[in-house]
Enzyme design. Sequence first.
Site, PDB file in Angstrom:
ATOM      1  N   ASP A  65     -86.224 -20.962 -22.682  1.00  0.00           N
ATOM      2  CA  ASP A  65     -86.004 -20.222 -23.927  1.00  0.00           C
ATOM      3  C   ASP A  65     -85.657 -21.151 -25.089  1.00  0.00           C
ATOM      4  O   ASP A  65     -85.925 -20.838 -26.245  1.00  0.00           O
ATOM      5  CB  ASP A  65     -84.872 -19.201 -23.734  1.00  0.00           C
ATOM      6  CG  ASP A  65     -85.288 -18.082 -22.781  1.00  0.00           C
ATOM      7  OD1 ASP A  65     -86.497 -17.958 -22.490  1.00  0.00           O
ATOM      8  OD2 ASP A  65     -84.406 -17.330 -22.324  1.00  0.00           O
ATOM      9  N   ASP A  78     -61.248 -15.371 -30.361  1.00  0.00           N
ATOM     10  CA  ASP A  78     -61.961 -16.652 -30.263  1.00  0.00           C
ATOM     11  C   ASP A  78     -63.084 -16.771 -31.282  1.00  0.00           C
ATOM     12  O   ASP A  78     -63.566 -17.873 -31.534  1.00  0.00           O
ATOM     13  CB  ASP A  78     -62.525 -16.834 -28.855  1.00  0.00           C
ATOM     14  CG  ASP A  78     -61.460 -17.276 -27.862  1.00  0.00           C
ATOM     15  OD1 ASP A  78     -60.327 -17.541 -28.292  1.00  0.00           O
ATOM     16  OD2 ASP A  78     -61.759 -17.349 -26.654  1.00  0.00           O
ATOM     17  N   THR A  85     -79.473 -10.326 -25.682  1.00  0.00           N
ATOM     18  CA  THR A  85     -79.475 -10.646 -24.257  1.00  0.00           C
ATOM     19  C   THR A  85     -78.993 -12.071 -23.995  1.00  0.00           C
ATOM     20  O   THR A  85     -79.086 -12.553 -22.864  1.00  0.00           O
ATOM     21  CB  THR A  85     -80.891 -10.475 -23.678  1.00  0.00           C
ATOM     22  OG1 THR A  85     -81.832 -11.154 -24.513  1.00  0.00           O
ATOM     23  CG2 THR A  85     -81.261  -9.011 -23.580  1.00  0.00           C
ATOM     24  N   ALA A  86     -78.475 -12.738 -25.027  1.00  0.00           N
ATOM     25  CA  ALA A  86     -78.001 -14.109 -24.878  1.00  0.00           C
ATOM     26  C   ALA A  86     -76.464 -14.122 -24.892  1.00  0.00           C
ATOM     27  O   ALA A  86     -75.833 -13.478 -24.063  1.00  0.00           O
ATOM     28  CB  ALA A  86     -78.596 -14.980 -25.985  1.00  0.00           C
ATOM     29  N   TYR A  87     -75.859 -14.823 -25.825  1.00  0.00           N
ATOM     30  CA  TYR A  87     -74.404 -14.949 -25.894  1.00  0.00           C
ATOM     31  C   TYR A  87     -73.740 -13.579 -26.042  1.00  0.00           C
ATOM     32  O   TYR A  87     -72.699 -13.294 -25.438  1.00  0.00           O
ATOM     33  CB  TYR A  87     -74.043 -15.873 -27.064  1.00  0.00           C
ATOM     34  CG  TYR A  87     -72.619 -16.379 -27.100  1.00  0.00           C
ATOM     35  CD1 TYR A  87     -71.666 -15.991 -26.160  1.00  0.00           C
ATOM     36  CD2 TYR A  87     -72.219 -17.283 -28.083  1.00  0.00           C
ATOM     37  CE1 TYR A  87     -70.371 -16.471 -26.203  1.00  0.00           C
ATOM     38  CE2 TYR A  87     -70.923 -17.774 -28.129  1.00  0.00           C
ATOM     39  CZ  TYR A  87     -70.005 -17.369 -27.192  1.00  0.00           C
ATOM     40  OH  TYR A  87     -68.720 -17.845 -27.244  1.00  0.00           O
ATOM     41  N   ASN A 110     -81.672 -16.109 -32.524  1.00  0.00           N
ATOM     42  CA  ASN A 110     -80.730 -15.492 -31.591  1.00  0.00           C
ATOM     43  C   ASN A 110     -79.462 -15.015 -32.279  1.00  0.00           C
ATOM     44  O   ASN A 110     -79.213 -13.825 -32.372  1.00  0.00           O
ATOM     45  CB  ASN A 110     -80.363 -16.471 -30.469  1.00  0.00           C
ATOM     46  CG  ASN A 110     -81.131 -16.214 -29.190  1.00  0.00           C
ATOM     47  OD1 ASN A 110     -81.930 -15.294 -29.108  1.00  0.00           O
ATOM     48  ND2 ASN A 110     -80.899 -17.033 -28.196  1.00  0.00           N
TER      49      ASN A 110
END
Length: 354
Positions: free
Chosen positions: A97, A226, A237-239, A196
């Site tokens: 990716d 944080d 669908t990532a972080y 993203n």
Amino acid sequence: HIQDPASQRLTWNKPPKSVLVIKKIRDASLLQPFKELCVYLTEENNMIVYVEKKVLEDPAIANDENFGPVKKKFCTFREDYDDISNQIDFIICLGGDGTLLYASSLFQGSVPPVMAFHLGSLGFLTPFNFENFQSQVTQVIEGNAALVLRSRLKVKVVKEHREKMTVQNGIEENGVVSTSMEKEGGKQIMQYQVLNEVVVDRGPSSYLSNVDVFLDGHLITTVQGDGVIVSTPTGSTAYAAAAGASMIHPNVPAIMITPICPHSLSFRPIVVPAGVELKIMLSPDARNTAWVSFDGRKRQEICHGDSISITTSCYPLPSICFRDPVSDWFESLAECLHWNVRKKQNNFAVEEEE
């Protein structure tokens, strides 16, 4: 009118002539697929192939005599120095990716269609298998393919001018290329196109981050924790997924706001319309600075008085589908994230029912 995702198709006004091949560097397993693809493109299809200069500096490629005649036909470029935005008809990515994210970063305006082969570790955004690459590439060249338009974020970072930042060889101290900057009224302005997510975090500080989030000029919340993730549906669908957000199909026009470990049990991720403008600034009473990164790159510090403006870009990334936008997405959920994979419940035996 709501557009059917299946109606997005790749069509060429004239046959494509030039292709950018992006290969994951420092990966020996990709050398043979890269060579096979380039030979096929140049000799079988008479395509003009663009390759990044550092890819050809790999000793395994540079010292390969059999590959020499093909290399001479390449057009090379260097990131941040050469503008190829108007010279590429479509892009082929070999890797994971990250290669697709890198391709996105090379085009700060309109992006050519991207065909991505999964030769990396995850492959959520890379639906093509390399085994039958000849027929698949031929279909793309003939214009026989479905598309998904992956929205991107247009990000503007405005920094108060600080004397400590000096320019050497075109590179700022924080690693941001100076050609992407403008200076207006003592302020430094940088712009990015993000596929993203934009991540604002507390960096090395032990204190909670304390940043204000504005939506269309109105303060909607202060993030204490944080940090915060502002993502596209592609980035959901990532972080963002790891931080507890919902996963959203890339055809949904939206921007996601996801806190990272918030110091509040009621701070749930939210989805806002794609057309809004978000603005993130350090809170006036913040104890420390914050840090921001764009698709995991160009990481830099944000101080009091600086601001990050985010909205949906008018330049999406056209990603070529293996089958269609819906099938590809659910296939990726199952194969890469093992979404809702569990052992099925047994049915009742006949005796128990009686």
